[in-house]
Scaffold this motif. Structure first.
Motif, mmCIF file in Angstrom:
data_model
loop_
_atom_site.group_PDB
_atom_site.id
_atom_site.type_symbol
_atom_site.label_atom_id
_atom_site.label_comp_id
_atom_site.label_asym_id
_atom_site.label_seq_id
_atom_site.Cartn_x
_atom_site.Cartn_y
_atom_site.Cartn_z
ATOM 1 N N GLY A 299 55.670 99.005 25.804
ATOM 2 C CA GLY A 299 56.265 99.813 24.754
ATOM 3 C C GLY A 299 56.083 99.141 23.408
ATOM 4 N N GLU A 300 56.042 99.931 22.341
ATOM 5 C CA GLU A 300 55.840 99.377 21.005
ATOM 6 C C GLU A 300 56.970 98.411 20.644
ATOM 7 O OE1 GLU A 300 52.881 99.990 19.187
ATOM 8 O OE2 GLU A 300 52.591 100.560 21.278
ATOM 9 N N LYS B 83 56.219 115.213 11.824
ATOM 10 C CA LYS B 83 55.317 115.521 10.709
ATOM 11 C C LYS B 83 55.172 114.325 9.781
ATOM 12 C CE LYS B 83 54.783 118.674 6.793
ATOM 13 N NZ LYS B 83 55.393 119.793 6.022
ATOM 14 N N ARG B 84 56.296 113.674 9.505
ATOM 15 C CA ARG B 84 56.271 112.509 8.620
ATOM 16 C C ARG B 84 55.426 111.381 9.202
ATOM 17 N NH1 ARG B 84 61.864 109.585 7.726
ATOM 18 N NH2 ARG B 84 61.052 107.801 8.878
ATOM 19 N N ILE B 85 55.586 111.152 10.496
ATOM 20 C CA ILE B 85 54.846 110.077 11.153
ATOM 21 C C ILE B 85 53.349 110.364 11.137
ATOM 22 C CG2 ILE B 85 54.413 109.029 13.409
ATOM 23 C CD1 ILE B 85 57.443 109.340 13.935
ATOM 24 N N LEU B 86 52.976 111.598 11.427
ATOM 25 C CA LEU B 86 51.556 111.950 11.466
ATOM 26 C C LEU B 86 50.925 111.893 10.078
ATOM 27 C CD1 LEU B 86 51.705 114.888 14.023
ATOM 28 C CD2 LEU B 86 50.738 112.607 14.401
ATOM 29 N N LEU B 87 51.693 112.274 9.059
ATOM 30 C CA LEU B 87 51.166 112.215 7.693
ATOM 31 C C LEU B 87 50.985 110.782 7.220
ATOM 32 C CD1 LEU B 87 53.167 115.089 5.949
ATOM 33 C CD2 LEU B 87 50.718 115.042 6.454
ATOM 34 N N ASP B 88 51.875 109.889 7.675
ATOM 35 C CA ASP B 88 51.818 108.483 7.237
ATOM 36 C C ASP B 88 50.847 107.643 8.047
ATOM 37 O OD1 ASP B 88 53.716 109.103 5.376
ATOM 38 O OD2 ASP B 88 55.403 108.257 6.497
ATOM 39 N N ASP B 89 50.354 108.183 9.159
ATOM 40 C CA ASP B 89 49.545 107.390 10.075
ATOM 41 C C ASP B 89 48.202 107.017 9.460
ATOM 42 O OD1 ASP B 89 48.721 106.222 12.589
ATOM 43 O OD2 ASP B 89 47.408 107.965 12.785
ATOM 44 N N THR B 90 47.782 105.791 9.741
ATOM 45 C CA THR B 90 46.484 105.297 9.270
ATOM 46 C C THR B 90 45.492 105.168 10.423
ATOM 47 O OG1 THR B 90 47.264 103.018 9.535
ATOM 48 C CG2 THR B 90 47.534 104.034 7.361
ATOM 49 N N GLU C 228 46.568 104.063 13.494
ATOM 50 C CA GLU C 228 47.171 103.159 14.468
ATOM 51 C C GLU C 228 47.765 103.914 15.661
ATOM 52 O OE1 GLU C 228 48.171 99.744 16.309
ATOM 53 O OE2 GLU C 228 46.964 99.937 14.476
ATOM 54 N N LEU C 229 48.257 105.127 15.428
ATOM 55 C CA LEU C 229 48.897 105.890 16.492
ATOM 56 C C LEU C 229 47.933 106.253 17.616
ATOM 57 C CD1 LEU C 229 51.128 108.382 14.462
ATOM 58 C CD2 LEU C 229 51.895 106.424 15.804
#
Length: 520
Positions: A173-174, A155-162, A164-165
């Motif tokens: 790999g990243e 959830k945190r990652i998706l909320l912070d995404d601009t 780029e994901l």
């Protein structure tokens, strides 16, 4: 709001937000909350339940994400039409199931399946009838996956995404994940490597395919027998010539590797599957010396469950002592987190990096950026370490209970492989027949696994050294002698381990199965 009779259990291991989420979802599925019905605001429900507003926010957010709720600006939250939702394990809801006042129960002839983060999808109606206890050597503890942490980080990652994901990522790999893996390998396994040497992929099979393309499909690959059959079959299906290599109490015999003509040796030195053998440092050095004798020779080190060692200090990886740059190291998060994550990685020798870089232009990354970012956060923010400590303690406790339950059978079998991993190995004395042990256990509703399942030859014959040294001739021992049984303990609850072990000890292993024509 007063009709929502939510009773929260503050003593439960289930988080409060998840209890709220489960209650509301169930009420909507059952039709107690009708489609289009307005739900209380998060502030009102939080006050009614005497919990923080963020707790209710989290429950509502999950219901919104799954389509159970609809949010109308300036008006509030409304129940969606549950009839239109698809529920895993039950298929599409019928009108009766979506609008009735009671939860529909499956009929006698209806099959139910369950799908969990453990990655196991089972036909419960069939398998439960046949086996009450399954000592599976695959899977993890059903309560062991870090699902709540995974959900929180996601959830945190998706909320912070601009945005780029959702762009195409690095085929290897990243970079941030590979950096995190390099740091973890140095701390946990003693492996020194650069992030450029690491390749991330969806499962070991994908990485083995990449390795095959890197070294060339004309290379002869040597594997122990019995062994990890999935890897054997993958290489065989890719066109490699596969040869069997003898093993003894110390693992793969180096003399046998030389005799076999293998150019690549596939080993599991930290915990050989399925025998549980741990390769000592002396044998590892011999194997590295063999690899250094030829320019095209490599060792593939499968370090699949090295995190779970219960006696002594963790043994450094073979790659950690590889001064000749001959080891291709493979690791995975399947055992430590969940098989369903399907995230593995490998560390390439520098001699293969240039070729791997060129090959990367032909392949896309097979792991989503979201999952890669979650693993990165788990590694860098201490979640993974805490999770491993918890799981290691849990599995050690389960193993001790299993071993304690089987005490007093030393005249019937010896136990090996107990220093590490998620299964133990029972080596029976002469006269016990593997197939009869498995059948008798089945009659008591217990599933156990024979070593012969992991043999790669068609005749189901086991090659054993005549003694514990490699320079003696091997002898063929058929399945009527030296029965060997594997018992996994990760997936079973403690109570079931005790119950099943008691039955095995007193009902299955207590009888003696003599060889035919022995005169006894």
């Amino acid at each position: 709001m007063n009709e929502l009779t939510i009773v929260l259990d503050t003593e439960s291991k289930m988080p409060l937000y998840e209890q709220i989420y489960e209650y509301l979802k169930r009420e909507m599925q059952n039709g107690a909350i009708m489609p289009g019905e307005r739900l209380p605001s998060t502030r009102s429900l939080a006050g009614f339940l005497q919990v923080s507003r963020s707790t209710v926010d989290q429950a509502y957010a999950q219901l919104l994400a799954e389509g159970y709720l609809e949010s109308i600006p300036c008006k509030g939250y409304y129940a969606a039409d549950a009839k239109l939702l698809y529920r895993i394990g039950r298929g599409h809801l019928s009108a009766e199931e979506g609008s009735g006042n009671r939860e529909s129960k499956p009929g006698k002839d209806r099959k139910q399946t369950s799908l969990s983060l453990s990655g196991k999808q089972e036909n419960l109606s069939n398998k439960t009838d046949e086996y009450r206890y399954d000592f599976s050597v695959n899977g993890i503890d059903p309560e062991g996956s870090p699902a709540n942490i995974w959900r929180k980080i996601s959830k945190r990652i998706l909320l912070d995404d601009t945005g780029e994901l959702f762009r195409q990522g690095d085929p290897n790999g990243e970079e941030s994940l590979r950096t995190a893996i390099a740091g973890y390998l140095y701390q946990a396994r003693g492996v020194h490597c650069k992030k450029e040497q690491i390749v991330v992929g969806a499962g070991n099979d994908y990485l083995l395919m990449l390795i095959s393309n890197l070294v060339g499909r004309d290379r002869v690959i040597g594997m122990e027998n019995p062994t990890y059959k999935s890897a054997f079959d993958t290489f065989f299906n890719l066109g490699h010539k596969m040869v069997h290599v003898r093993m003894d109490a110390d693992g793969m015999c180096v003399d046998s590797v030389r005799e076999s003509g293998a150019q690549i040796a596939y080993v599991m030195p930290s915990h050989q599957f399925p025998t549980g053998t741990v390769m000592p440092i002396g044998r590892r050095i011999q194997l590295l010396k063999w690899a250094g004798e030829g320019e095209e020779r490599y060792i593939i080190e499968d370090d699949y469950d090295s995190e779970f060692r219960y006696k002594g200090k963790p043994i450094p990886a073979l790659r950690a002592i590889d001064s000749l740059d001959k080891v291709i190291y493979i690791g995975t998060f399947s055992k430590s987190i969940s098989p369903a994550t399907r995230i593995s990685y490998m560390v390439l020798p520098e001699t293969l990096m240039e070729k791997a870089g060129a090959m990367g232009h032909f392949y896309s990354q097979t792991v989503s950026k979201v999952d890669q970012k979650i693993i990165e956060v788990l590694l860098t923010e201490g979640y993974f370490e805490r999770h491993l400590n918890r799981m290691r303690a849990l599995y050690k406790s389960k193993q001790e209970i299993l071993l304690d339950s089987l005490k007093g059978m030393q005249d019937v079998f010896s136990i090996t492989g107990e220093d590490a991993g998620l299964h133990i190995v029972l080596n029976f004395v002469d006269g016990y027949k593997e197939s009869e042990l498995i059948q008798k256990a089945k009659e008591h509703g217990i599933r156990i696994y024979g070593l012969s399942e992991y043999l790669t030859d068609e005749k189901k014959r086991i090659r054993f050294p005549e003694s514990q040294i490699c320079n003696k001739e091997s002898m063929i021992v058929d399945e009527y002698k030296n029965a060997t049984i594997l018992l996994g303990f990760a997936t079973l609850p403690v109570k079931k381990i005790q119950e099943a072990a008691h039955i095995l000890k007193n009902e299955v292993f207590s009888g003696h199965f003599w060889l035919p024509q022995t005169g006894r």
